[in-house]
Design a protein around this motif. Structure first.
Motif, PDB file in Angstrom:
ATOM      1  N   ARG A 188     -16.662   1.787 -45.619  1.00 33.50           N
ATOM      2  CA  ARG A 188     -17.411   0.860 -46.470  1.00 33.50           C
ATOM      3  C   ARG A 188     -17.935  -0.334 -45.664  1.00 33.50           C
ATOM      4  N   ILE A 189     -17.126  -0.807 -44.736  1.00 36.07           N
ATOM      5  CA  ILE A 189     -17.572  -1.922 -43.897  1.00 36.07           C
ATOM      6  C   ILE A 189     -18.806  -1.516 -43.090  1.00 36.07           C
ATOM      7  N   GLN A 190     -18.800  -0.277 -42.604  1.00 37.92           N
ATOM      8  CA  GLN A 190     -19.886   0.193 -41.747  1.00 37.92           C
ATOM      9  C   GLN A 190     -21.142   0.585 -42.522  1.00 37.92           C
ATOM     10  N   THR A 191     -20.993   0.911 -43.803  1.00 37.81           N
ATOM     11  CA  THR A 191     -22.137   1.449 -44.548  1.00 37.81           C
ATOM     12  C   THR A 191     -22.613   0.553 -45.686  1.00 37.81           C
ATOM     13  N   SER A 192     -21.917  -0.551 -45.937  1.00 33.92           N
ATOM     14  CA  SER A 192     -22.290  -1.437 -47.042  1.00 33.92           C
ATOM     15  C   SER A 192     -22.697  -2.806 -46.509  1.00 33.92           C
ATOM     16  N   THR A 193     -23.437  -3.526 -47.310  1.00 35.51           N
ATOM     17  CA  THR A 193     -23.795  -4.889 -46.941  1.00 35.51           C
ATOM     18  C   THR A 193     -22.647  -5.824 -47.300  1.00 35.51           C
ATOM     19  N   GLN A 194     -22.662  -6.989 -46.706  1.00 32.08           N
ATOM     20  CA  GLN A 194     -21.629  -7.971 -47.012  1.00 32.08           C
ATOM     21  C   GLN A 194     -21.639  -8.315 -48.497  1.00 32.08           C
ATOM     22  N   LYS A 195     -22.818  -8.421 -49.073  1.00 26.45           N
ATOM     23  CA  LYS A 195     -22.941  -8.757 -50.492  1.00 26.45           C
ATOM     24  C   LYS A 195     -22.296  -7.686 -51.364  1.00 26.45           C
ATOM     25  N   GLU A 196     -22.468  -6.423 -50.999  1.00 27.99           N
ATOM     26  CA  GLU A 196     -21.885  -5.327 -51.772  1.00 27.99           C
ATOM     27  C   GLU A 196     -20.364  -5.323 -51.674  1.00 27.99           C
ATOM     28  N   LEU A 197     -19.837  -5.719 -50.538  1.00 23.54           N
ATOM     29  CA  LEU A 197     -18.395  -5.671 -50.311  1.00 23.54           C
ATOM     30  C   LEU A 197     -17.649  -6.810 -50.992  1.00 23.54           C
ATOM     31  N   VAL A 198     -18.318  -7.929 -51.173  1.00 25.17           N
ATOM     32  CA  VAL A 198     -17.650  -9.128 -51.683  1.00 25.17           C
ATOM     33  C   VAL A 198     -17.108  -8.940 -53.095  1.00 25.17           C
ATOM     34  N   SER A 199     -17.743  -8.093 -53.894  1.00 31.70           N
ATOM     35  CA  SER A 199     -17.292  -7.909 -55.276  1.00 31.70           C
ATOM     36  C   SER A 199     -15.864  -7.384 -55.343  1.00 31.70           C
ATOM     37  N   SER A 200     -15.483  -6.531 -54.388  1.00 35.80           N
ATOM     38  CA  SER A 200     -14.122  -5.996 -54.375  1.00 35.80           C
ATOM     39  C   SER A 200     -13.223  -6.700 -53.363  1.00 35.80           C
ATOM     40  N   ASN A 201     -13.817  -7.367 -52.377  1.00 34.80           N
ATOM     41  CA  ASN A 201     -13.057  -8.098 -51.362  1.00 34.80           C
ATOM     42  C   ASN A 201     -13.674  -9.480 -51.164  1.00 34.80           C
TER      43      ASN A 201
END
Length: 282
Positions: A217-230
């Protein structure tokens, strides 16, 4: 998503109550509080203000683990910050403060800060000495179990380091990366296995799945997308830390897959799952 239901199944004996109804706590969740309390006592006695806790940022934060894992976040920055506030109240005339100098480091970064490879081989990361074989090699280097989460992070750090540490130098009771036949399991069977002991094949496989999913997920998602769960990943320094770590995870797979084709096949199959399926398997 993992949870704590298996710890609280209605049977009091499962959470540590003896026949005399005297409860005891056997998860070691509070051990870091004990360590810091002792450190503060010594600091006061010796008239020292600085308490250093050298733990890498991955093990400190454990953002890579879903809820429900019983691995203790012993030096999470929030916990350390809270304790520093307690010390301010307890010792108003002192400036006692806990500091983690390695908070921005991965395990690889910590290992790379050690110039002498021999010193690294004399270290032990595994927190489960009772379950270790207590073996040492001819020189006296200690073994690590190779199955628990701290050992998994250790392996990732060592094989990615500048010291070119080879599989036989890892000194593991169980090197599942190299010797396990991954064709005997699937992501689904691993996800539904019991976590059991903190040091076991099932813990290793569950931990591998979790970190593969997180790194993917870190490699394939944007920071904005990841922030919702982390939410922690909103901090650019933390995000950059986990970007580095995610690359180390996949380099570790490449390192061992060169000698264990079943590992490569398993990881390819695991990462081919749709994102929704990955959520249900970690």
């Amino acid at each position: 998503m993992r949870n704590f239901d298996h710890l609280f199944d209605g049977n009091l004996t499962s959470i540590g109550v003896d026949e005399g109804f005297s409860a005891y706590e056997n998860t070691q969740f509070t051990r870091s509080f004990m360590y810091f309390a002792f450190a503060a006592a010594v600091a006061v006695a010796l008239d020292v203000d600085d308490i250093y806790v050298p733990e890498n940022g991955i093990l400190s934060r454990f953002s890579s683990l879903e809820s429900g894992w019983t691995t203790t976040r012993t030096v999470h920055p929030l916990f350390v910050k809270s304790l520093n506030r307690v010390f301010e109240e307890l010792f108003p005339d002192r400036n006692i403060e806990i500091t983690n100098p390695f908070l921005g480091y991965t395990k690889k970064d910590v290992v790379n800060s050690i110039s002498n490879k021999e010193n690294i081989l004399f270290t032990r990361t595994c927190p489960h000495p009772r379950e270790l074989s207590q073996k040492k090699d001819d020189v006296g280097h200690p073994y690590n179990c190779g199955e628990c989460i701290p050992c998994l992070i250790r392996i990732i750090g060592l094989v990615n380091s500048k010291h070119q540490i080879q599989p036989d130098e890892l000194l593991l009771d169980n090197n599942h990366f190299l010797k396990f036949n991954f064709s005997t399991v699937s992501a689904e069977t691993v996800a539904h296995s019991e976590q059991g002991r903190q040091s076991s094949l099932s813990v290793f496989l569950l931990g591998l799945n979790t970190h593969l999913s997180f790194a993917y997920r870190i490699q394939t998602s944007t920071q904005k997308e990841l922030v919702s769960s982390n939410p922690e990943l909103l901090d650019p320094d933390i995000f950059e830390l986990y970007e580095r770590f995610s690359k180390e995870v996949f380099r570790t797979v490449e390192f061992f897959a060169a000698e264990n084709q079943t590992l490569k096949d398993y990881v390819i199959e695991f990462l081919s799952l749709e994102d929704g399926e990955l959520d249900s398997l970690t």
